[in-house]
Motif scaffolding. Structure first.
Motif, PDB file in Angstrom:
ATOM      1  N   GLN A 159       0.831  -1.207   0.000  1.00 23.73           N
ATOM      2  CA  GLN A 159       0.000   0.000   0.000  1.00 23.73           C
ATOM      3  C   GLN A 159       0.870   1.264   0.000  1.00 23.73           C
ATOM      4  OE1 GLN A 159      -3.289   0.168  -0.509  1.00 23.73           O
ATOM      5  NE2 GLN A 159      -3.128  -2.053  -0.773  1.00 23.73           N
ATOM      6  N   LEU A 160       1.980   1.205   0.719  1.00 24.12           N
ATOM      7  CA  LEU A 160       2.877   2.359   0.762  1.00 24.12           C
ATOM      8  C   LEU A 160       3.516   2.626  -0.600  1.00 24.12           C
ATOM      9  CD1 LEU A 160       4.772   1.688   4.128  1.00 24.12           C
ATOM     10  CD2 LEU A 160       2.806   3.184   3.760  1.00 24.12           C
ATOM     11  N   ALA A 161       3.662   1.564  -1.382  1.00 15.92           N
ATOM     12  CA  ALA A 161       4.359   1.695  -2.671  1.00 15.92           C
ATOM     13  C   ALA A 161       3.453   2.232  -3.780  1.00 15.92           C
ATOM     14  CB  ALA A 161       4.933   0.344  -3.086  1.00 15.92           C
ATOM     15  N   LEU A 162       2.134   2.185  -3.577  1.00 19.44           N
ATOM     16  CA  LEU A 162       1.221   2.674  -4.605  1.00 19.44           C
ATOM     17  C   LEU A 162       1.369   4.187  -4.754  1.00 19.44           C
ATOM     18  CD1 LEU A 162      -2.045   0.650  -3.887  1.00 19.44           C
ATOM     19  CD2 LEU A 162      -0.367   0.275  -5.700  1.00 19.44           C
ATOM     20  N   ASN A 163       1.362   4.650  -5.968  1.00 17.11           N
ATOM     21  CA  ASN A 163       1.569   6.070  -6.232  1.00 17.11           C
ATOM     22  C   ASN A 163       0.348   6.636  -6.947  1.00 17.11           C
ATOM     23  OD1 ASN A 163       2.820   8.563  -6.403  1.00 17.11           O
ATOM     24  ND2 ASN A 163       3.982   8.037  -8.248  1.00 17.11           N
ATOM     25  N   ASP A 164      -0.783   6.696  -6.223  1.00 13.89           N
ATOM     26  CA  ASP A 164      -2.027   7.167  -6.829  1.00 13.89           C
ATOM     27  C   ASP A 164      -2.469   8.517  -6.280  1.00 13.89           C
ATOM     28  OD1 ASP A 164      -2.763   6.444  -4.295  1.00 13.89           O
ATOM     29  OD2 ASP A 164      -4.284   4.980  -4.877  1.00 13.89           O
ATOM     30  N   GLY A 165      -1.614   9.148  -5.471  1.00 15.47           N
ATOM     31  CA  GLY A 165      -1.931  10.462  -4.941  1.00 15.47           C
ATOM     32  C   GLY A 165      -2.888  10.462  -3.763  1.00 15.47           C
ATOM     33  N   ALA A 166      -3.240   9.289  -3.250  1.00 13.56           N
ATOM     34  CA  ALA A 166      -4.179   9.202  -2.126  1.00 13.56           C
ATOM     35  C   ALA A 166      -3.551   9.805  -0.878  1.00 13.56           C
ATOM     36  CB  ALA A 166      -4.570   7.750  -1.875  1.00 13.56           C
ATOM     37  N   LYS A 167      -4.283  10.684  -0.221  1.00 15.03           N
ATOM     38  CA  LYS A 167      -3.798  11.316   1.007  1.00 15.03           C
ATOM     39  C   LYS A 167      -4.272  10.588   2.263  1.00 15.03           C
ATOM     40  CE  LYS A 167      -1.504  14.627  -0.958  1.00 15.03           C
ATOM     41  NZ  LYS A 167      -0.017  14.621  -0.897  1.00 15.03           N
ATOM     42  N   ASN A 168      -5.495  10.089   2.241  1.00 16.75           N
ATOM     43  CA  ASN A 168      -6.037   9.340   3.373  1.00 16.75           C
ATOM     44  C   ASN A 168      -6.386   7.935   2.901  1.00 16.75           C
ATOM     45  OD1 ASN A 168      -5.915  11.516   5.202  1.00 16.75           O
ATOM     46  ND2 ASN A 168      -7.876  12.300   4.467  1.00 16.75           N
ATOM     47  N   ILE A 169      -5.677   6.949   3.433  1.00 21.73           N
ATOM     48  CA  ILE A 169      -5.836   5.554   3.025  1.00 21.73           C
ATOM     49  C   ILE A 169      -6.421   4.788   4.204  1.00 21.73           C
ATOM     50  CG2 ILE A 169      -4.637   3.502   2.184  1.00 21.73           C
ATOM     51  CD1 ILE A 169      -2.318   5.630   1.442  1.00 21.73           C
ATOM     52  N   ALA A 170      -7.582   4.176   4.007  1.00 17.58           N
ATOM     53  CA  ALA A 170      -8.247   3.418   5.070  1.00 17.58           C
ATOM     54  C   ALA A 170      -8.133   1.928   4.784  1.00 17.58           C
ATOM     55  CB  ALA A 170      -9.713   3.819   5.176  1.00 17.58           C
ATOM     56  N   VAL A 171      -7.533   1.197   5.723  1.00 19.62           N
ATOM     57  CA  VAL A 171      -7.369  -0.246   5.589  1.00 19.62           C
ATOM     58  C   VAL A 171      -8.196  -0.914   6.688  1.00 19.62           C
ATOM     59  CG1 VAL A 171      -5.753  -2.183   5.611  1.00 19.62           C
ATOM     60  CG2 VAL A 171      -5.041   0.032   4.668  1.00 19.62           C
ATOM     61  N   PHE A 172      -9.213  -1.660   6.294  1.00 13.50           N
ATOM     62  CA  PHE A 172     -10.088  -2.361   7.233  1.00 13.50           C
ATOM     63  C   PHE A 172      -9.561  -3.783   7.402  1.00 13.50           C
ATOM     64  CE2 PHE A 172     -12.477   1.117   5.474  1.00 13.50           C
ATOM     65  CZ  PHE A 172     -13.201   1.613   6.552  1.00 13.50           C
ATOM     66  N   THR A 173      -9.149  -4.111   8.621  1.00 13.78           N
ATOM     67  CA  THR A 173      -8.415  -5.341   8.842  1.00 13.78           C
ATOM     68  C   THR A 173      -8.712  -5.909  10.231  1.00 13.78           C
ATOM     69  OG1 THR A 173      -6.173  -6.278   8.834  1.00 13.78           O
ATOM     70  CG2 THR A 173      -6.357  -3.971   9.498  1.00 13.78           C
ATOM     71  N   SER A 174      -7.771  -6.624  10.810  1.00 12.21           N
ATOM     72  CA  SER A 174      -7.965  -7.310  12.094  1.00 12.21           C
ATOM     73  C   SER A 174      -6.913  -6.901  13.111  1.00 12.21           C
ATOM     74  CB  SER A 174      -7.914  -8.824  11.899  1.00 12.21           C
ATOM     75  OG  SER A 174      -9.056  -9.311  11.236  1.00 12.21           O
ATOM     76  N   GLY A 175      -7.186  -7.226  14.374  1.00 10.83           N
ATOM     77  CA  GLY A 175      -6.299  -6.841  15.461  1.00 10.83           C
ATOM     78  C   GLY A 175      -4.916  -7.450  15.370  1.00 10.83           C
ATOM     79  N   GLY A 176      -4.842  -8.725  15.010  1.00  7.65           N
ATOM     80  CA  GLY A 176      -3.536  -9.362  14.904  1.00  7.65           C
ATOM     81  C   GLY A 176      -2.689  -8.746  13.814  1.00  7.65           C
TER      82      GLY A 176
END
Length: 244
Positions: A159-176
């Protein structure tokens, strides 16, 4: 500077035949996060979910509240799904340590049978995690501890490597998954993984500052906050704050 937000899923259906399903409260927690963001004029420019149902349900409930629309009206065509953000096989990890917990009904009975069952279960689960992390029983597991760590970090770095100009990136995931990524960022020993994981609240948010490469300097990451659940605290109802 971009911001990457790791969101733990809402309360799932612990003790049922299908854990990978938000409870009614879990849906409410997810919607409350979306409302909280809407009240602050917050915009999300990239949406990522793990491949688990509870991740996707959390994202749908949250984003529908943020955008004030019905879930079936959301345009999800630009959303990303990455199984790298999936949780470790927590049921397998537990059952390899306590085989009788294969049956969810046994777990439910255990939790109802003792006055301090929650604490006892936490101790049992911590021991199960220790067994998994030890590396001495790797052939018992579908995914080893180190394979899980590497998978989570690889998904994060993708996700860090993507270069799409996104300023706020939301990743819905798990606690672990969130714990493994934060452990990596903070250079914490493996022994701190469970301690961190147990503290993460359902629908809680962890924010990471991402400063891009420039002037020959490498990309810089900083943990801005961990496990923020202010959107639940404002409800003044302790029952809204859960950890499963």
């Amino acid at each position: 500077m971009a911001q990457l937000y790791l969101i733990r899923h809402g309360q799932a259906s612990f003790g049922s035949q299908n854990y990978d399903q938000l409870s009614e409260l879990g849906t409410q927690q997810s919607r409350q996060l979306g409302k909280w963001w809407a009240e602050r004029d917050f915009s999300v420019h990239r949406i990522v979910t793990g491949a688990l149902h509870r991740h996707q349900q959390t994202a749908l409930a949250c984003m529908s509240a943020l955008l004030d629309c019905e879930e079936d009206k959301l345009d999800t065509t630009g959303w990303h799904t990455d199984a790298g953000f999936n949780e470790y096989h927590h049921h397998e990890v537990l059952v390899k340590h306590v085989p009788e917990f294969e049956d969810p009904a046994v777990v439910k009975h255990f939790l109802k049978s003792k006055p301090d069952a929650g604490r006892e279960f936490q101790d049992i689960f911590s021991a199960a995690i220790t067994r998994w992390m030890s590396g001495q029983f790797d052939t018992d597991y579908t995914e080893t501890w180190h394979a899980f760590q590497n998978r989570c970090i690889a998904a994060f770095q993708k996700q860090l490597a993507l270069n799409d100009g996104a300023k706020n990136i939301a990743v819905f995931t798990s606690g672990g998954t969130i714990s493994a990524i934060c452990q990596h960022l903070l250079h914490l020993p493996d022994s701190k993984f469970s301690e961190l994981n147990w503290t993460l609240v359902n629908s809680g948010v962890t924010r990471i500052h991402v400063q891009p490469e420039r002037d020959g300097q490498a990309q810089r990451l900083a943990l801005a906050y961990l496990n923020n659940f202010s959107h639940l605290e404002v409800l003044n109802d302790p029952k809204c704050i859960t950890y499963v």
